[in-house]
Write a protein that holds these residues in place. Sequence first.
Motif, PDB file in Angstrom:
ATOM      1  N   SER A 158      30.776  -1.866 -59.092  1.00 24.53           N
ATOM      2  CA  SER A 158      30.115  -2.829 -59.968  1.00 24.53           C
ATOM      3  C   SER A 158      28.597  -2.785 -59.798  1.00 24.53           C
ATOM      4  O   SER A 158      27.850  -3.116 -60.718  1.00 24.53           O
ATOM      5  CB  SER A 158      30.637  -4.249 -59.696  1.00 24.53           C
ATOM      6  OG  SER A 158      30.355  -4.631 -58.375  1.00 24.53           O
ATOM      7  N   SER A 182      27.369  -0.413 -62.288  1.00 15.43           N
ATOM      8  CA  SER A 182      27.301  -1.038 -63.620  1.00 15.43           C
ATOM      9  C   SER A 182      26.032  -1.851 -63.758  1.00 15.43           C
ATOM     10  O   SER A 182      25.336  -1.791 -64.770  1.00 15.43           O
ATOM     11  CB  SER A 182      28.489  -1.995 -63.833  1.00 15.43           C
ATOM     12  OG  SER A 182      29.667  -1.276 -63.962  1.00 15.43           O
ATOM     13  N   GLU A 183      25.742  -2.628 -62.708  1.00 21.51           N
ATOM     14  CA  GLU A 183      24.567  -3.493 -62.764  1.00 21.51           C
ATOM     15  C   GLU A 183      23.284  -2.671 -62.825  1.00 21.51           C
ATOM     16  O   GLU A 183      22.292  -3.077 -63.447  1.00 21.51           O
ATOM     17  CB  GLU A 183      24.555  -4.398 -61.530  1.00 21.51           C
ATOM     18  CG  GLU A 183      23.550  -5.511 -61.651  1.00 21.51           C
ATOM     19  CD  GLU A 183      23.662  -6.483 -60.493  1.00 21.51           C
ATOM     20  OE1 GLU A 183      24.776  -7.000 -60.264  1.00 21.51           O
ATOM     21  OE2 GLU A 183      22.644  -6.710 -59.833  1.00 21.51           O
ATOM     22  N   THR A 188      20.710  -9.183 -57.980  1.00 16.57           N
ATOM     23  CA  THR A 188      20.391  -9.330 -59.405  1.00 16.57           C
ATOM     24  C   THR A 188      19.761  -8.042 -59.923  1.00 16.57           C
ATOM     25  O   THR A 188      19.154  -7.286 -59.143  1.00 16.57           O
ATOM     26  CB  THR A 188      19.395 -10.490 -59.630  1.00 16.57           C
ATOM     27  OG1 THR A 188      18.158 -10.156 -58.967  1.00 16.57           O
ATOM     28  CG2 THR A 188      19.930 -11.801 -59.063  1.00 16.57           C
ATOM     29  N   PRO A 189      19.870  -7.803 -61.235  1.00 15.45           N
ATOM     30  CA  PRO A 189      19.189  -6.630 -61.811  1.00 15.45           C
ATOM     31  C   PRO A 189      17.697  -6.661 -61.531  1.00 15.45           C
ATOM     32  O   PRO A 189      17.083  -5.614 -61.305  1.00 15.45           O
ATOM     33  CB  PRO A 189      19.476  -6.754 -63.311  1.00 15.45           C
ATOM     34  CG  PRO A 189      20.697  -7.607 -63.407  1.00 15.45           C
ATOM     35  CD  PRO A 189      20.653  -8.525 -62.236  1.00 15.45           C
TER      36      PRO A 189
END
Lengths: 304, 396
Positions: free
Chosen positions: B280, B283-284, B370-371
């Motif tokens: 994941s 993905s981020e 966080t992105p």
Amino acid sequence: MATKAARELPSQELILPGTRSCAACGLMLTYRHALKALDEGKTIVAVPASCMTVLHGVYPITPVKVICINNPFAATGASVSGIVAGLKAVGKEGYTVVAFAGDGGTYDIGIQSLSGALERGTNFIYVCYDNEGYMNTGTQRSSASPAGAITTTTPVLAKLQHKKDMIGIVEAHRIPYIATASPAFPLDLYDKFVTAKSISGSRYMEVHAPCPPGWGFPNKDLIKMGKLAVDSGIHVLYEIRDGKFSLTSRSLRLAEKGRKKSVADYVVGQTRFRKISDEQVRRLQEFCDERWEELVKRHNKDNG
Amino acid sequence: MTDIRIITANEAAAVAASLCGVQVIAAYPITPQTPVTEALAGMVESGELKAEYLTVESEHSAMASVIAASQVGARVFTATSANGLLYMHEMLHWAAGSRVPVVMACVNRGVGAPWTILNDQQDSISQRDTGWIQLYCRNSQEVTDTVIQAYRIAEHVNVPVMVCYDGFVLSHASTPVDIPDREDVDRYLPRWAGVPGISLDSCMNVNPLILSEPRQFPDGDLMPGYMDLRYRLQEDLVAALETIETADREFESLFGRSWGGLLWEYRMEDAEHALVSMGSLASESTLAADDMRRQGLRVGVIGVRAYRPFPAGRLVSALASVKTVTVFEKDISYGYGGAVAMDLKAALFDTELRPRFSSFVAGLGGRDVTPEQLVRAATAAITEEPVHGWIDVRGR
């Protein structure tokens, strides 16, 4: 019916000459007679890291004519659970699944997976061959070693604790069949494997397997040592079928009329007891006497 | 008819195992894996799935049971997380050494001590050297499809496969999943014939004692020694690189979805800077890449799907024209660095490529990443000095 003479045993030999066990191995003699009661081609044996692994030979050669699946030390109960479930899932019927583990693999590291398998009522025979220590790694103490025995990890003081009541623990799982046996009484041992094979559900057998290098007695005395253990009440021959307790073979005859030998007679011929004190012998005698009385009482109650 | 369900990755793993017709399941509960085992238990008890379900007493026993069941010819499944996976460690080696095609879902969670139930990938990364194939997923659809592909791969190369997905982030998040048609799965995944060389009809000794030197059968055939068998496992794991690609390609032709095989790429066509990650977090990283592109940096993402076998060749090709590489990962080999970063650096060293290389450990024990944090870390690494660091360490 009880087998009366050695000539009545099946001539089938599922172990060929040339095993890697030590000379005069109590396990080897146990296995030979156990396999006479089991079917070639329809028996799967599960074995943890142990003397049994060695007995089964070095790849690619084995002297044993049954399918053997080796598993890590702690995994025997789980491994048989997988074998039994797998056979059922793929529709293979008629197999007898037998685990063969030593006392270390049963009393100590394997107790968790054994308990799980028994609690789930797994359809298999579990055999603990009890040579009273970690013999494959060179005679270290296990919780099945008797009090007073020198092992390489109780080298000075000798073992201080009595043997664990493993059968009591197994019996608490309320399984349909529990039996003790000795290779010194092969007819009784064979009969018990025949009985165990005829029953479904979890079955537990504990075989007292004298070990010449581990216990310190001459190879020629294997049978003598096995008999002395039973005659002195160190090891008692019995079976528990659906909770009904019955002494068998020599132990039954001893209870009926014989006179037990003393623990002192048993320990004298084994170098592992070379440091045992008179006080330790007395306590071991007490431990055996108490258990013997309990077992005779139970036999009389269940067979009255 | 399309069957779309809103389900978690845990439910997806259970449904996929069921679609594969698993015959023996053995499992022990641990957060966040539990819903997988509960769902399968429900299917078995209701009769929806014809299988044996063993409620074993430990993860060690769960793996021991499925190995043995596989040895007698059953298709098997289990699932675990974190300390449960560590407790299996001995049996993981045993499974790979036994060459059984066990498939297991690893719902990634940080390991104790101290206790955490939340996500990172330290558990499965710590099992890197057990001889298993490890595939990392980024969403519930990929989990579904990867479990199905995993049987195809495992049964082709006779090596067990771990399907890894992030705890809670994926395991407990409900998203739409297109459930494959059972008949299509049957077509993709033929009936398994059992472990080659093992037959219950003949006397044999499975996993016997073996010496280092080869020994002969009585008829003169020279059989492998311990090291020779280990060499074959290594050879077959390397060969599995192709098997994983093929399994994904054939899956795509039947189901219309590809997950990239060994790895996937995002906006890498013209990228000068690559972000590399797994699961994941990868993905981020695509969100971070989009943001960085808006700031004028040509950034792309590579998601490593197969961590073992390690797709060194494909990674090197994908990175052939980048100036910088930045790895984000939720694991560390204590005393050195992140596992993916170390392996990727080693792969590049075998080539002429020398991109500026940075790596970051992030999100351990469920620490939110966080992105924006990824953007900040990657931008600094690209525009200033390369760095090997951690993201968002706080406290004294």
